[in-house]
Scaffold this active site. Structure first.
Site, PDB file in Angstrom:
ATOM      1  N   TYR A 104      -8.074  -8.508   2.439  1.00  0.00           N
ATOM      2  CA  TYR A 104      -7.461  -9.410   3.414  1.00  0.00           C
ATOM      3  C   TYR A 104      -7.740 -10.868   3.042  1.00  0.00           C
ATOM      4  O   TYR A 104      -6.864 -11.725   3.171  1.00  0.00           O
ATOM      5  CB  TYR A 104      -7.980  -9.105   4.824  1.00  0.00           C
ATOM      6  CG  TYR A 104      -7.533  -7.751   5.312  1.00  0.00           C
ATOM      7  CD1 TYR A 104      -6.249  -7.550   5.813  1.00  0.00           C
ATOM      8  CD2 TYR A 104      -8.384  -6.650   5.262  1.00  0.00           C
ATOM      9  CE1 TYR A 104      -5.824  -6.310   6.244  1.00  0.00           C
ATOM     10  CE2 TYR A 104      -7.970  -5.400   5.698  1.00  0.00           C
ATOM     11  CZ  TYR A 104      -6.690  -5.239   6.180  1.00  0.00           C
ATOM     12  OH  TYR A 104      -6.274  -4.005   6.596  1.00  0.00           O
ATOM     13  N   ASN A 128       2.954  -6.095  11.278  1.00  0.00           N
ATOM     14  CA  ASN A 128       4.069  -5.907  10.351  1.00  0.00           C
ATOM     15  C   ASN A 128       5.042  -4.870  10.910  1.00  0.00           C
ATOM     16  O   ASN A 128       4.663  -3.750  11.210  1.00  0.00           O
ATOM     17  CB  ASN A 128       3.525  -5.454   8.993  1.00  0.00           C
ATOM     18  CG  ASN A 128       4.614  -5.145   8.004  1.00  0.00           C
ATOM     19  OD1 ASN A 128       5.723  -5.648   8.100  1.00  0.00           O
ATOM     20  ND2 ASN A 128       4.293  -4.310   7.047  1.00  0.00           N
ATOM     21  N   CYS A 136       1.938  -3.584   3.706  1.00  0.00           N
ATOM     22  CA  CYS A 136       0.599  -3.780   4.254  1.00  0.00           C
ATOM     23  C   CYS A 136      -0.355  -2.658   3.834  1.00  0.00           C
ATOM     24  O   CYS A 136      -1.570  -2.826   3.899  1.00  0.00           O
ATOM     25  CB  CYS A 136       0.646  -3.941   5.768  1.00  0.00           C
ATOM     26  SG  CYS A 136       1.550  -2.652   6.620  1.00  0.00           S
ATOM     27  N   HIS A 137       0.194  -1.538   3.367  1.00  0.00           N
ATOM     28  CA  HIS A 137      -0.672  -0.448   2.908  1.00  0.00           C
ATOM     29  C   HIS A 137      -1.457  -0.835   1.654  1.00  0.00           C
ATOM     30  O   HIS A 137      -2.444  -0.191   1.325  1.00  0.00           O
ATOM     31  CB  HIS A 137       0.151   0.829   2.658  1.00  0.00           C
ATOM     32  CG  HIS A 137       1.179   0.696   1.590  1.00  0.00           C
ATOM     33  ND1 HIS A 137       2.427   0.169   1.838  1.00  0.00           N
ATOM     34  CD2 HIS A 137       1.150   1.012   0.271  1.00  0.00           C
ATOM     35  CE1 HIS A 137       3.130   0.176   0.710  1.00  0.00           C
ATOM     36  NE2 HIS A 137       2.377   0.678  -0.263  1.00  0.00           N
ATOM     37  N   GLU A 163       1.968   5.246  -5.596  1.00  0.00           N
ATOM     38  CA  GLU A 163       2.110   4.033  -6.399  1.00  0.00           C
ATOM     39  C   GLU A 163       1.108   3.962  -7.553  1.00  0.00           C
ATOM     40  O   GLU A 163       1.146   3.027  -8.351  1.00  0.00           O
ATOM     41  CB  GLU A 163       1.956   2.801  -5.500  1.00  0.00           C
ATOM     42  CG  GLU A 163       3.073   2.678  -4.485  1.00  0.00           C
ATOM     43  CD  GLU A 163       2.903   1.520  -3.535  1.00  0.00           C
ATOM     44  OE1 GLU A 163       1.875   0.798  -3.621  1.00  0.00           O
ATOM     45  OE2 GLU A 163       3.797   1.314  -2.700  1.00  0.00           O
TER      46      GLU A 163
END
Length: 176
Positions: A104, A128, A136-137, A163
């Site tokens: 963050y 979000n 945001c993940h 990913e």
């Protein structure tokens, strides 16, 4: 009129809402698009919602992403409300590439804010409206682990694994 579509994905239904080709909301929900619609501003909700079988570009992007094109979601235009600081954070968030995780504090720094703005970064992620298009993940606590996720930790884990991101249990985000 807000158009909505729900796509089946390996991690559950993904509801998407768009207006004139711009995505306004997206999220993994078992209650259909109504849950996402209710999160929109009163002005947008006043336009009404129509469920469609094909939202076009956003639906194609999700299918391509699930088929392995991890950059497919990046090209879909998005729009969500927020203060200028929140907009900077959302823009920086959208620039975190697939397979990469940051803290963050790093997100705040990438948005041109002081690292002490990590709390504001967390708030932007929590509010979000357009997951996983605004990814945001990909933001993790600096101490390791997955942290929170509006749609649940298993969904966040699946997205990061899809990913190719390192497993959060073994990951400690380096604060520099």
């Amino acid at each position: 009129m807000i158009e909505a579509q729900v796509l089946d994905t390996p991690i559950g239904p993904l509801a998407m809402l768009a207006r004139q080709g711009v995505l306004l909301a997206a999220g993994f929900t078992t209650t259909g698009p109504q849950e996402m619609f209710e999160r929109l501003s009163p002005e947008l909700r006043a336009e009404g919602m129509d469920v469609t079988d094909d939202l076009g570009r956003p639906a194609r992007a999700v299918r391509d992403y699930l088929d392995g094109d991890l950059t497919a979601l990046d090209a879909v235009p998005v729009e969500q409300p927020g203060t200028p600081i929140r907009q900077r954070l959302l823009t920086a968030l959208r620039q975190v590439p697939a397979g990469v995780t940051i803290s963050y504090a790093e997100l705040a720094e990438r948005a041109g804010l002081p690292r002490t703005a990590a709390r504001a970064a967390g708030s932007a992620c929590a509010r979000n409206l357009i997951a996983p298009f605004v990814p945001c993940h990909r933001i993790l606590p600096s101490g390791g682990g997955y942290g929170g996720y509006y749609y649940g930790t298993p969904v966040k884990q699946w997205l990061l694994t899809h990913e190719g991101a390192p497993a959060a249990e073994r990951l400690r985000i380096r604060e520099h």
